[in-house]
Design a protein around this motif. Sequence first.
Motif, PDB file in Angstrom:
ATOM      1  N   GLU A 170      24.837  63.337  76.290  1.00 54.56           N
ATOM      2  CA  GLU A 170      24.647  62.009  75.711  1.00 54.56           C
ATOM      3  C   GLU A 170      25.926  61.194  75.891  1.00 54.56           C
ATOM      4  N   TYR A 171      25.776  59.962  76.354  1.00 50.18           N
ATOM      5  CA  TYR A 171      26.900  59.067  76.619  1.00 50.18           C
ATOM      6  C   TYR A 171      26.661  57.786  75.833  1.00 50.18           C
ATOM      7  N   ARG A 172      27.615  57.431  74.962  1.00 49.11           N
ATOM      8  CA  ARG A 172      27.420  56.330  74.024  1.00 49.11           C
ATOM      9  C   ARG A 172      28.435  55.209  74.303  1.00 49.11           C
TER      10      ARG A 172
ATOM     11  N   TYR B 232      14.847  45.956  81.269  1.00 48.04           N
ATOM     12  CA  TYR B 232      15.075  47.200  80.515  1.00 48.04           C
ATOM     13  C   TYR B 232      13.990  48.224  80.829  1.00 48.04           C
ATOM     14  N   GLN B 233      12.755  47.774  80.854  1.00 49.35           N
ATOM     15  CA  GLN B 233      11.659  48.694  81.128  1.00 49.35           C
ATOM     16  C   GLN B 233      11.756  49.240  82.553  1.00 49.35           C
ATOM     17  N   SER B 234      12.178  48.411  83.482  1.00 50.21           N
ATOM     18  CA  SER B 234      12.356  48.870  84.861  1.00 50.21           C
ATOM     19  C   SER B 234      13.425  49.953  84.945  1.00 50.21           C
ATOM     20  N   LEU B 235      14.526  49.770  84.215  1.00 51.85           N
ATOM     21  CA  LEU B 235      15.582  50.781  84.194  1.00 51.85           C
ATOM     22  C   LEU B 235      15.084  52.081  83.564  1.00 51.85           C
TER      23      LEU B 235
ATOM     24  N   GLN C 187      18.177  48.911  68.185  1.00 52.45           N
ATOM     25  CA  GLN C 187      17.502  47.650  67.912  1.00 52.45           C
ATOM     26  C   GLN C 187      17.823  47.191  66.500  1.00 52.45           C
ATOM     27  N   VAL C 188      18.917  46.451  66.374  1.00 47.85           N
ATOM     28  CA  VAL C 188      19.338  45.911  65.080  1.00 47.85           C
ATOM     29  C   VAL C 188      19.737  44.457  65.289  1.00 47.85           C
ATOM     30  N   GLN C 189      19.648  43.662  64.244  1.00 43.58           N
ATOM     31  CA  GLN C 189      19.994  42.243  64.336  1.00 43.58           C
ATOM     32  C   GLN C 189      21.444  42.033  63.908  1.00 43.58           C
ATOM     33  N   THR C 190      22.372  42.585  64.700  1.00 43.22           N
ATOM     34  CA  THR C 190      23.800  42.418  64.465  1.00 43.22           C
ATOM     35  C   THR C 190      24.454  42.022  65.784  1.00 43.22           C
ATOM     36  N   PRO C 191      25.718  41.589  65.768  1.00 44.47           N
ATOM     37  CA  PRO C 191      26.360  41.159  67.016  1.00 44.47           C
ATOM     38  C   PRO C 191      26.693  42.295  67.972  1.00 44.47           C
ATOM     39  N   GLU C 192      26.457  43.553  67.596  1.00 44.26           N
ATOM     40  CA  GLU C 192      26.755  44.664  68.490  1.00 44.26           C
ATOM     41  C   GLU C 192      25.647  45.713  68.435  1.00 44.26           C
ATOM     42  N   ARG C 193      25.484  46.424  69.541  1.00 41.61           N
ATOM     43  CA  ARG C 193      24.459  47.461  69.671  1.00 41.61           C
ATOM     44  C   ARG C 193      25.096  48.712  70.282  1.00 41.61           C
ATOM     45  N   VAL C 194      24.384  49.829  70.172  1.00 44.00           N
ATOM     46  CA  VAL C 194      24.829  51.065  70.821  1.00 44.00           C
ATOM     47  C   VAL C 194      23.917  51.337  72.012  1.00 44.00           C
ATOM     48  N   LEU C 195      24.519  51.466  73.186  1.00 48.37           N
ATOM     49  CA  LEU C 195      23.822  51.796  74.421  1.00 48.37           C
ATOM     50  C   LEU C 195      24.001  53.292  74.672  1.00 48.37           C
ATOM     51  N   ILE C 196      22.921  54.008  74.923  1.00 49.55           N
ATOM     52  CA  ILE C 196      22.977  55.464  75.064  1.00 49.55           C
ATOM     53  C   ILE C 196      22.310  55.885  76.368  1.00 49.55           C
ATOM     54  N   PHE C 197      22.981  56.768  77.102  1.00 51.62           N
ATOM     55  CA  PHE C 197      22.395  57.419  78.279  1.00 51.62           C
ATOM     56  C   PHE C 197      22.214  58.902  77.953  1.00 51.62           C
TER      57      PHE C 197
ATOM     58  N   ILE D 165      23.268  55.386  86.150  1.00 53.02           N
ATOM     59  CA  ILE D 165      22.733  54.361  85.254  1.00 53.02           C
ATOM     60  C   ILE D 165      23.781  53.275  85.036  1.00 53.02           C
ATOM     61  N   LEU D 166      25.019  53.713  84.806  1.00 48.94           N
ATOM     62  CA  LEU D 166      26.100  52.769  84.565  1.00 48.94           C
ATOM     63  C   LEU D 166      26.308  51.851  85.766  1.00 48.94           C
ATOM     64  N   ALA D 167      26.190  52.407  86.970  1.00 49.17           N
ATOM     65  CA  ALA D 167      26.357  51.600  88.180  1.00 49.17           C
ATOM     66  C   ALA D 167      25.304  50.510  88.268  1.00 49.17           C
ATOM     67  N   ASP D 168      24.125  50.732  87.687  1.00 43.65           N
ATOM     68  CA  ASP D 168      23.076  49.711  87.669  1.00 43.65           C
ATOM     69  C   ASP D 168      23.288  48.694  86.548  1.00 43.65           C
ATOM     70  N   ILE D 169      23.847  49.153  85.430  1.00 45.02           N
ATOM     71  CA  ILE D 169      23.946  48.290  84.252  1.00 45.02           C
ATOM     72  C   ILE D 169      25.218  47.445  84.248  1.00 45.02           C
ATOM     73  N   LEU D 170      26.316  47.977  84.756  1.00 47.54           N
ATOM     74  CA  LEU D 170      27.573  47.225  84.711  1.00 47.54           C
ATOM     75  C   LEU D 170      27.503  45.867  85.417  1.00 47.54           C
ATOM     76  N   PRO D 171      26.840  45.750  86.591  1.00 49.68           N
ATOM     77  CA  PRO D 171      26.740  44.414  87.191  1.00 49.68           C
ATOM     78  C   PRO D 171      26.008  43.414  86.306  1.00 49.68           C
TER      79      PRO D 171
END
Length: 328
Positions: free
Chosen positions: A35-37, A56-59, A71-81, A91-97
């Motif tokens: 798990e990568y957070r 997102y669904q495509s990824l 999925q929270v209504q705050t200015p920050e979220r946690v992205l997990i692989f 995954i990161l190579a696709d998301i960073l751009p």
Amino acid sequence: MDHGMYPGNKRSNEDISSGLNDNKRNRNIPSTRTEYRFLIAASDSNAIFGRNGENYQSLRNKYHNQIDISQVQTPERVLIFYGDEDRAMSILADILPIMAQNQGVRPGFVELRAMIHSSQAGAVIGKSGDRIKEFRQKYNLDTKVFPNATPGDTTERILSLRGELPNIIECLKEVYSILDQTPVRGPIRIYDPSFYDGVDVERYGGFGENHDFQATRTRFNPNQQQQHSGNYNNRNNANHMNYSQNNGPMPTTVQVTIPNALSSSILGPRCSRIAQIRQQSGCVIKFDDPLPSNDRIISIIGMPNNIIQAQYLMQTAVKQWTNATVSS
């Protein structure tokens, strides 16, 4: 609790210390991490989702649902692989751009904030900060491990990496190699962004509402005086003092970095000088603990004109009470 997010083998403290000073780190040790957070701004999350969530669904389809965003209504979220390191880096190579385009600093430039266990932070920082300095030089990145754990009595700290996309991925590979050789000590309590309150974002590495990715920490230079009036040319970080839905004017935060040796010139005897600067400028001014590099970060919170005045008063104090100069 799945320890796959913070794996570690049973090496002795002596082995770990020796490994941290070995420039030829063993990156062939197989990782058990599953798990990568990462902590991301809400705007980055929205960009990853795309219109109607199609991106997102495509990824998720491409990587067999091995991606998740809180999925929270705050200015920050946690992205997990989820998965092995090769999959996570793909995954990161696709998301960073996507994040780079959203952040809009310049093409190919992005900021990523990885979440690591507090007990492993020292291995990333290194003795006297030598490891984090090595990352900066080797990968040409702005790197920082924030001093506080994330809110909610957690055991996670933030490693911030700012720079070119390929360099961030290569640096992360080395970071995870180090972490895989550094056993976790103590409990594991992960961050839930539902605990976000917006008060301590500068110290744990969180995001304020409408976070400005183009903001940079300014190197304090007492020889380049701020003016009391005129255009405000320093980029400022639009972090709020408190997470608020008010539509009125909100204070912003500017961070400056100074050598710790100059702190006493600004603080004064029994903090009398900084108290006067706070009173005259109307700003909240916070000093972080000294960094391993013997630098110190000062956060100045207030309206832009007040911040300019606070910087001017601090610069005046340094010039008046020390003979030191600081290069920008």
